[in-house]
Design an enzyme around this catalytic site. Sequence first.
Site: not given
Ligand SMILES: Cc1ncc(COP(=O)(O)O)c(C=O)c1O
Length: 391
Positions: A74-75, A154, A182, A204, A240, A328
């Site tokens: 996600g990041t 989240n 989410q 995940h 890769t 986080c």
């Molecule tokens: C709303 C939201 N965006 C982005 C992320 C980041 O995702 P990732 O952990 O796969 O980098 C999260 C993860 O906590 C999230 O809840």
Amino acid sequence: MTKPPRIYFDNAATTPVSEKALAAMLPYFRENFGNPSAIHHYGTEANKVVEERRKQVAKNIGAISSEIFFTSGGTESDNWAISHALAVNGRKGRHLVSTAIEHNAVLKPLERLEGSGWKATLIKPDEYGQITPEQLEEAIRPDTVLVSVIMASNVIGTILNIRELCATAHRHGVLFHTDAVQAAGHIPIDVRQLGVDLLSISAHKFQGPKGAGALFSKIPRVPVPLILGGGQEKGARSGTENVPGVVGLSQALTEAVENMDQNSKRLTDLRDQLIASTLRIPGTYLTGHPTNRLPGHASFVIEGLAHGAHLINELNEAGICASSGSACSASSREASGVLSALGLNEQLAMAALRLSLSPENTEEEVETVAKALARLIPKVRDLTKNNRYSH
Ligand SMILES: Cc1ncc(COP(=O)(O)O)c(C=O)c1O
């Protein structure tokens, strides 16, 4: 399946990989370990599966395979969506619009851009975490390049009205990204119906593996790469391919989408039980929308606690894994920006509890957690009052 001895109610942080996703991934570690760029047997097999799985991911969100780009999660998808939109539309100006309840994967890139001459307007939500098309209308300027709005929070579980917000942005010729990390696998997503240009997902969060995600982009241009190198993903993202990750992502998403109706009904019932029992404890308040929220997501703030982590520690001692907002910021000494944006005072915003369920959770677990909270919240309050817990 053997259940872990602990009760795991922190599925918004991460989920266990589903049995089917794990089984689908395993052959790609040893039997079918090829590099998709290689032209021999192992390579072509790996390439074939990546492309099949791309099609499957696309189908699950109403997209076509050429619109799906695999990422590390996600990041990366959020960072990439923003940088791609700026690269495509940057000539229009130097202004972005987002919300005060975004994940840091959106907020931090915006902060960095502000350091280099861009301006970001963050819309403040109402007390439930919602924002209206009228607010967005007000925030958009002639030089706005991108609107980025989270699909489901989240921290507080609220689901935002992405379709309407996206239509508003498009009326002004502005690109629209949504962080659906989410939401994916939990609520229905059809990118055509929503109209979004860019959308981020992460495996995940729906019982796929960590380190695997995807960016949907319907912008008719290969995304401008964030990561340079060997030119994989049509030159858009080098490195890769994470073949087992791609397989796990697509398998878990397919499973989540297939079972969504059934899971969502069951999880909504369990969530509502959890909300009702927690709110029976005096001095507890629900955060986020009471009904328009993710099926398995219950979040609260609690009077009389110095920090949500104190309750999380007591729950942990009792064999229950929960969180105090986002993973986080679990041990942060600052109140969650999301909770402050809802207008909560700092003391309440520091004392949050998030219980997030997966389809693997049971009614008995909900009952056990309800009883534990009724016992542990007064205990932590007493300890706080007697200065046994401070900041
Ligand atoms: C709303 C939201 N965006 C982005 C992320 C980041 O995702 P990732 O952990 O796969 O980098 C999260 C993860 O906590 C999230 O809840």
